[in-house]
Design a protein around this motif. Structure first.
Motif, PDB file in Angstrom:
ATOM      1  N   THR A   1      48.160 -36.476   0.557  1.00  0.00           N
ATOM      2  CA  THR A   1      48.901 -35.284   0.134  1.00  0.00           C
ATOM      3  C   THR A   1      50.366 -35.606  -0.105  1.00  0.00           C
TER       4      THR A   1
ATOM      5  N   ARG B   1      49.534 -31.115   9.258  1.00  0.00           N
ATOM      6  CA  ARG B   1      48.803 -29.944   8.771  1.00  0.00           C
ATOM      7  C   ARG B   1      48.320 -29.111   9.960  1.00  0.00           C
TER       8      ARG B   1
ATOM      9  N   ILE C   1      41.733 -35.620   2.364  1.00  0.00           N
ATOM     10  CA  ILE C   1      42.021 -36.364   3.580  1.00  0.00           C
ATOM     11  C   ILE C   1      41.474 -37.776   3.420  1.00  0.00           C
TER      12      ILE C   1
ATOM     13  N   ASP D   1      46.779 -35.734   7.382  1.00  0.00           N
ATOM     14  CA  ASP D   1      45.680 -35.876   6.423  1.00  0.00           C
ATOM     15  C   ASP D   1      45.139 -37.303   6.409  1.00  0.00           C
TER      16      ASP D   1
END
Length: 268
Positions: free
Chosen positions: A73, A125, A177, A219
């Protein structure tokens, strides 16, 4: 020293000089006389420093991604913006919430002060909300007894390792991920508050998130020191929600290289 504290001190000092100059000293100076040094190098900066301080404290704050824990990400060298008010209005420096606005949701990417050392900012996250039961067993994530759906999308080469890339749907957020099939599912741990809320085994762990806390994960699941290692994120440590990449540099020192503009934009 905390940059927010530096800005606060500078705002106070230059503000005092500015108000003294505007409301008293300026009236006593002979007409046409040059500004004294303390006005030129102090008071004159107040109108610049104060807006920056207010902007960073209550609206948006920039951060640079220093590690690979949020790959794919966020990449090392991404410069991101963080929404400072979405999770509540907080007093700068002491980070005390004074107005409730909202709270983190599953799938959000948020910045917080590392519970083990609040002088450091971390980004992860949101996986678990207060009261959630989080299971991470054999590299599969379960929230409150429901498996979080994942879909394999290929390989991701990271250094000499080939990671498995998967698309995960966490809450209302769909994101990618990484998992390394050769890594252990138990990343180890260090002492932390509410450690009794977690049960660990060679296959992973099961945790119940305490009130006023959140369970956070990177992730890049097998290359992230997160709540599996150092525990839960207290609400008072939250800085804000990350929402936009505005620049990217692979390396700053000794010479900038790998400047990229194609990563600019929002992300999930």
């Amino acid at each position: 020293m905390d940059f927010a504290l530096i800005l606060f001190v500078l705002s106070v000092v230059t503000g005092v000089l500015w108000f003294y100059d505007v409301f008293k000293a300026r009236k006593l100076r002979p007409k046409g006389a040059p500004d004294p040094w303390w006005v030129e190098y102090g008071a004159s900066f107040f109108t610049v420093i104060l807006p920056i301080f207010l902007l960073r404290s209550f609206l948006v704050e920039p951060f640079r991604i220093p590690s690979g824990s949020m790959i794919p990400t966020l990449q090392i060298g991404d410069f991101i913006l963080v929404n400072k008010y979405q999770y509540g209005v907080r007093l700068p420096v002491i980070n005390k919430k004074i107005i409730e606005v909202g709270s983190p949701q599953r799938g959000d990417v948020f910045v917080f002060r590392y519970p083990q050392d609040p002088s450091q900012d971390y980004i992860k996250r949101v996986v678990g909300l207060p009261g959630d039961k989080i299971e991470y067993i054999n590299k599969r994530l379960t929230v409150n007894g429901v498996d979080v759906p994942v879909t394999p999308v290929g390989e991701y080469v990271q250094g000499i390792d080939a990671e498995t890339r998967l698309t995960e749907k966490l809450g209302d957020v769909t994101h990618d991920i990484l998992n390394n099939p050769d890594r252990s599912d138990e990343p180890g741990s260090i002492p932390h508050p509410f450690s009794e809320n977690c049960v660990r085994s060679a296959k992973g762990l099961i945790c119940t998130v305490p009130a006023g806390h959140y369970f956070a994960m990177g992730d890049n699941r097998d290359n992230s020191a997160d709540s599996r290692v150092w525990g839960f994120v207290p609400d008072e440590n939250i800085v804000g929600k990350a929402f936009f990449i505005w620049f990217h540099i692979d390396n700053i020192l000794p010479f900038p290289k790998g400047v990229s503009f194609d990563r600019i934009g929002g992300f999930k």
